[in-house]
Design a protein around this motif. Structure first.
Motif, mmCIF file in Angstrom:
data_model
loop_
_atom_site.group_PDB
_atom_site.id
_atom_site.type_symbol
_atom_site.label_atom_id
_atom_site.label_comp_id
_atom_site.label_asym_id
_atom_site.label_seq_id
_atom_site.Cartn_x
_atom_site.Cartn_y
_atom_site.Cartn_z
ATOM 1 N N SER A 55 0.819 -1.211 0.000
ATOM 2 C CA SER A 55 0.000 0.000 0.000
ATOM 3 C C SER A 55 0.854 1.262 0.000
ATOM 4 C CB SER A 55 -0.904 0.007 1.236
ATOM 5 O OG SER A 55 -0.127 0.036 2.422
ATOM 6 N N ASN A 72 -2.845 -6.142 -4.130
ATOM 7 C CA ASN A 72 -3.837 -5.064 -4.093
ATOM 8 C C ASN A 72 -5.196 -5.544 -4.577
ATOM 9 O OD1 ASN A 72 -2.070 -3.234 -3.007
ATOM 10 N ND2 ASN A 72 -1.501 -2.320 -4.963
ATOM 11 N N TYR A 84 -6.296 -8.583 -4.224
ATOM 12 C CA TYR A 84 -6.820 -9.433 -3.144
ATOM 13 C C TYR A 84 -7.372 -8.589 -2.000
ATOM 14 C CZ TYR A 84 -6.769 -12.977 0.574
ATOM 15 O OH TYR A 84 -7.120 -13.824 1.589
ATOM 16 N N LYS A 85 -6.632 -7.524 -1.644
ATOM 17 C CA LYS A 85 -7.088 -6.676 -0.538
ATOM 18 C C LYS A 85 -8.333 -5.868 -0.901
ATOM 19 C CE LYS A 85 -2.719 -5.932 1.937
ATOM 20 N NZ LYS A 85 -1.737 -4.921 2.385
ATOM 21 N N ASN A 86 -8.414 -5.412 -2.149
ATOM 22 C CA ASN A 86 -9.590 -4.650 -2.574
ATOM 23 C C ASN A 86 -10.849 -5.507 -2.585
ATOM 24 O OD1 ASN A 86 -8.045 -2.335 -2.888
ATOM 25 N ND2 ASN A 86 -7.643 -2.720 -5.061
ATOM 26 N N ASN A 87 -10.661 -6.809 -2.860
ATOM 27 C CA ASN A 87 -11.751 -7.784 -2.764
ATOM 28 C C ASN A 87 -12.961 -7.393 -3.600
ATOM 29 O OD1 ASN A 87 -12.653 -10.270 -1.729
ATOM 30 N ND2 ASN A 87 -13.883 -9.246 -0.171
ATOM 31 N N THR A 146 -4.274 -15.287 -3.969
ATOM 32 C CA THR A 146 -4.634 -14.045 -4.653
ATOM 33 C C THR A 146 -5.028 -14.268 -6.112
ATOM 34 O OG1 THR A 146 -2.365 -13.560 -5.339
ATOM 35 C CG2 THR A 146 -3.035 -12.765 -3.172
ATOM 36 N N ARG A 202 -1.133 -13.376 6.372
ATOM 37 C CA ARG A 202 -1.207 -11.946 6.688
ATOM 38 C C ARG A 202 0.161 -11.285 6.525
ATOM 39 N NH1 ARG A 202 -5.425 -9.729 8.816
ATOM 40 N NH2 ARG A 202 -6.208 -11.668 9.699
ATOM 41 N N ILE A 256 1.057 -10.800 2.665
ATOM 42 C CA ILE A 256 0.417 -9.677 1.965
ATOM 43 C C ILE A 256 0.581 -8.364 2.723
ATOM 44 C CG2 ILE A 256 -1.257 -11.222 0.884
ATOM 45 C CD1 ILE A 256 -3.332 -10.190 2.889
ATOM 46 N N ASP A 272 -0.498 -7.266 5.761
ATOM 47 C CA ASP A 272 -1.820 -6.770 6.127
ATOM 48 C C ASP A 272 -1.842 -6.355 7.602
ATOM 49 O OD1 ASP A 272 -4.568 -6.217 5.957
ATOM 50 O OD2 ASP A 272 -5.054 -8.212 6.734
#
Length: 937
Positions: free
Chosen positions: A389, A715, A717-720, A749, A841, A844, A846
């Motif tokens: 990020s 990104n 994967y995190k934005n989902n 991911t 975690r 990625i 997180d």
């Protein structure tokens, strides 16, 4: 120098360094104790008590003299010279017994044999200075030249003895003659240094008109000519050769050594100014340069006894004494100026100014080192453990200078010292946390940030691997009714069919999802040795060291994803060895091990797999996953464009390829992202002026494809979102792109497909695989992929994750807001699930806690489950276990992106740091003390 008679000096010069010596030797002894014989342990004990008694004597004498307010006696100095010289002599005679040949070099500090000389030499030097001061109370002008004459006569007598008497020496049958010669050498060295120091001390302190007349000349000689001549001869400046090179004493080729030597020499040679403000400036200038003087005094202090040999053998041995002369001269100059300036200025201000001036050079070195540390850590973090990020900006020029400095400081060696004494260990301690930056990682940083071409390393084939084979395989599975999971044990007999060679066994296998390793053993001789769960890098380092000695290690560790490496070494001719691994898994699984398909667990209709949740992860069995709703996500096309060094000429070709592909496949511009990638990556939309933005970029650095792919995947994967990335690489040569390994660690991911694409110069679309060998072209493709169905968890309305439709169980990362508060038993299946969630975690990045690597290692050890941060290692003795713990402690306290590939010089720096701090304390104390009790010199 008369202040050296103050007994409080004993605390700083003797007791504290000896205390540090005790700590250093105890640390090494604690590791090798189990390998020592009873006789050797007794010898260690004797040396310990000898040094302890001498130190106790020093402490008692310090207390007695302080209470009685007495100065140090000449008898003290004589006793110390005799006893400590004898102790060092005995140590050198018995070093081979104290550290036997059976002790592996990697277990102990490589320069341990030098420690007693380094730590005890200040005590000997102090005793010698006391004798010089005491026997110079009534010195005259004639004593100056008589002492120099006596001093010069000592090496002359030694030369005559070596050339005439020694050849006639009849050596007795025993080693009596050798001891006599060594004692003669020690005595000659003491006499030589005593007379030389006394002569120079009288020269600097005696207020004689005849001496003052030539004051400037010998100042120029001592402060300017000898230091510069020594540097020039050492560095080969005066000849075409390399002089003494960097093989002796250290590397002093840096220009600042010459610059400070000249400035310091000129300041000493300046005439005495009449104005106090001018003298104050000169005083502070000398104070700024004084650490330089102290530095060379400390560097050459352990070698002073060899000065007499250097004088006899090479004739320029007096240059070894120049740091000693300069130290005496500059100390005397500073003392005189301080006494004078105290009459015109506040002693408090002078003291504070002096301390500030003294700290300028050490602080400057420290600031530059900290700058290098910051730049290096940022670069390593960006390449190996980035926060996806975050947008990184790294000064490439500063990074280049840092890498150059690290290269220059690498691999110190006791006998071919190519580094700067004290400064290099300090650099390695502060910047590298007493580890190293391996050649491989240096090459990676140069490739990523500077575009240096690097060929992919050829995979070295270990010819011994593969000859050993599993001659017997036995699988036992037991179901834990209470916690509803399987415990399966794989027992192996490994056989070496070779009748001549010493070989090893190695294989790789992939763990099924939801299956973990919680134990490992290896038979060593007739005993079954359990594996130690340790930090991965330290375990690999110890395994490598033990294997180099053909001993008995065995190791298990993660590669990427769920792939495990398993190695056992060594196997003698026709040898059979027993080993085994214990697995825990929720459902029955199939394991492909060394070409054998093994069934772990049995299907039981009474056992119903269910969804399991812990703090960090949720396990979804295949049967439950099949009940979820299948959805199709929208593809987003990421063109990863190579804008690295020398790629400006390819821009037109890139634009043509993109336009042709988008038009032929009817791609919408709103579904396209352009990722401009060199050392860094910048994502831009495909808007009306995308081609102009492409031309405006700077073309520098390497093609960091690894980072671009990871950032896109993480990104996404995190934005989902209901979108998935389709990555298309544009470059002229994918082989020049940097990819560390595969991307199996990020398999969660990309649930749709592990494929990505390369669009080459001929507009051909090649398929590559993220799982295995990403640079390898698999096949041509005429179309881009359609959206494959994936499962939405827990529902299709508000999914937390998307799972592959592969018929296998899946592990989902729990949202940070959820906390089950579940108590997890050690070595249980749930503890393995929780550990896997922590690893995901961490992968990625997180919202990680402070020092996530340390937290992962601790959690792995607490749970007893193997993780990608740890390793199961079997060693054969207690000494290897202690060495493993020491290396693990060192690695966990440092930067996880650095390497322990070679034994660090972790114990070479304390003498520098302690002595520098002590010297600063000494001079601070002297300045404060002088406000009340005038110092005498």
């Amino acid at each position: 120098m008369k202040n050296l008679l103050n007994p409080k000096w004993l605390l700083i010069i003797n007791i504290l360094p000896v205390t540090l010596l005790f700590v250093v030797f105890f640390s090494n002894y604690n590791i090798i104790e189990s390998l020592l014989t009873i006789e050797t342990k007794i010898l260690w004990s004797k040396f310990f008590w000898a040094l302890a008694i001498l130190t106790g004597f020093q402490l008692a004498y310090l207390i007695f003299s302080t209470v009685k307010k007495k100065t140090i006696s000449v008898y003290y100095a004589l006793i110390v010279l005799v006893l400590y010289s004898a102790l060092i002599y005995c140590y050198t005679q018995y070093i081979g017994l104290l550290i036997p040949n059976n002790i592996p070099n990697w277990m102990i500090s490589s320069d341990i044999i030098m420690y007693p000389g380094t730590f005890l030499m200040p005590t000997l030097a102090h005793a010698l200075f006391i004798l010089v001061v005491v026997f110079s109370k009534h010195a005259t002008y004639a004593d100056v030249w008589l002492n120099f004459l006596y001093g010069i006569s000592t090496p002359l007598a030694a030369y005559i003895f070596a050339e005439i008497i020694l050849p006639l020496w009849k050596k007795p049958e025993d080693n009596y003659g050798d001891h006599t010669l060594i004692i003669f050498f020690i005595a000659a060295s003491i006499f030589f240094l005593f007379f030389i120091c006394r002569g120079f001390y009288v020269l600097t302190t005696l207020q004689s008109k005849r001496l003052l007349k030539y004051n400037l000349y010998w100042k120029i000689l001592i402060a300017l000519l000898l230091p510069l001549l020594g540097l020039c001869i050492k560095n080969g400046v005066l000849s075409n050769s390399t002089g003494l090179g960097t093989s002796y004493f250290g590397n002093f080729t840096h220009p600042w050594f010459y610059i400070i030597a000249i400035i310091n020499g000129l300041l000493i040679c300046l005439p005495i100014f009449k104005r106090p403000d001018s003298r104050l400036l000169r005083f502070f200038g000398l104070m700024i340069c004084f650490p330089y003087c102290i530095y060379f005094f400390l560097v050459f202090l352990p070698y002073l006894p060899l000065a007499i040999v250097a004088v006899v053998v090479i004739g320029i041995g007096f240059l070894m004494l120049s740091p000693l002369f300069l130290f005496i001269l500059q100390t005397d100059e500073l003392y005189k100026e301080y006494r004078y300036l105290s009459q015109s200025y506040s002693t408090v201000k002078i003291t504070i100014g002096s301390l500030i001036a003294l700290s300028i050079i050490p602080l400057t070195i420290t600031v530059f080192n900290l700058r290098d540390k910051k730049i290096l850590n940022e670069a390593l973090s960006y390449v190996y453990s980035p926060d996806y990020s975050k947008n990184y900006t790294i000064d490439r020029i500063s990074l280049f200078n840092t890498i150059t400095a690290i290269k220059a400081n690498k691999r110190p060696n006791l006998f071919t010292n190519e580094n700067i004494p004290f400064i290099t260990p300090y650099y390695n301690w502060l910047v590298l946390d007493n580890m190293i930056l391996s050649d491989e990682k240096i090459s990676v940083l140069e490739q990523v940030f500077f575009g240096e071409k690097k060929e992919d390393p050829a995979i070295e084939q270990d010819n011994s691997i593969g000859k050993v084979w599993p001659s017997k395989i036995k699988v036992k599975s037991k179901f834990n009714q209470k916690q509803q999971y399987w415990i399966s044990t794989l027992d192996l007999e490994l056989t070496n069919p070779d009748s001549t060679n010493l070989v090893s066994y190695g294989t790789e296998f992939t763990l099924p999802e939801g299956c973990w390793i919680r134990d490992y053993y290896l038979h060593i001789g007739n005993r079954r040795e359990p594996g130690i769960l340790a930090e991965k890098k330290s375990a690999l380092w110890v395994f490598s060291q033990i294997r180099n000695e053909n001993r008995d290690p065995g190791i298990l560790y993660y590669l990427t994803g769920n792939k495990i490496a398993f190695k056992v070494f060594p196997f003698a001719a026709k040898e059979i060895r027993k080993t085994g691994i214990e697995f825990i898994h929720k459902s029955p699984v199939t394991l492909n091990f060394a070409g054998h398909v093994l069934s772990l667990g049995k299907n039981d209709p009474n056992v119903i797999a269910k969804i399991e949740t812990v703090d960090h992860a949720t396990y979804i069995p295949a049967t439950e996953k099949a009940k979820l709703k299948l959805v199709r996500r929208k593809p987003i096309y990421h063109f990863i464009i190579d804008i690295s060094k020398n790629k400006a000429t390819s821009i037109r070709s890139y634009m043509t390829r993109i336009k042709n592909l988008t038009s032929s496949h009817n791609l919408k511009t709103e579904d396209i992202r352009l990722n401009l990638t060199n050392a860094f990556y910048k994502e831009i939309p495909m808007d009306s002026d995308w081609d102009k933005q492409l031309n405006r970029n700077s073309f520098e650095g390497g093609f960091f494809l690894d980072g671009a792919i990871k950032k896109i995947l993480v990104n996404s994967y995190k934005n989902n979102k209901a979108e998935f990335p389709v990555m298309i690489v544009l470059t002229d040569s994918l082989s020049e792109a940097f990819i560390q390994n595969d991307f199996a660690d990020l398999k969660m991911t990309y649930p749709e497909s592990p494929n990505f694409y390369e669009l080459d110069m001929n507009h051909k679309l090649w398929i590559h695989n993220l799982h295995t060998n990403p640079k390898l072209r698999l096949t041509l493709s005429s179309t881009l992929p359609n959206a494959l169905p994936v499962f939405a968890w827990p529902n299709a309305v508000q999914p937390d994750a998307y799972l592959p439709n592969d018929g296998q169980p899946s592990i989902v990362l729990m949202p940070r807001r959820n906390n089950t508060g579940l108590s997890v038993e050690k070595k249980s299946w749930l503890s393995g699930l929780n550990l896997q969630g922590m690893w995901i975690r961490n992968t990625i990045n997180d919202n990680l806690p402070e020092n996530p690597h340390l937290q992962l290692v601790k959690k792995s050890m607490q749970s007893g489950i193997l993780s990608p941060s740890t390793s199961f290692l079997v060693v054969e003795n207690q000494a290897q276990k202690m060495a493993l713990l020491k290396k693990q402690e060192q690695i966990l306290s440092g930067n996880k992106n650095l390497d322990p590939d070679e034994e660090t010089q972790s114990m070479t720096e304390p003498n520098l740091y302690i002595l520098i701090v002590l010297l600063l304390v000494i001079f601070g104390y002297r300045f404060v003390k002088s406000r009340h009790i005038p110092l005498k010199c």
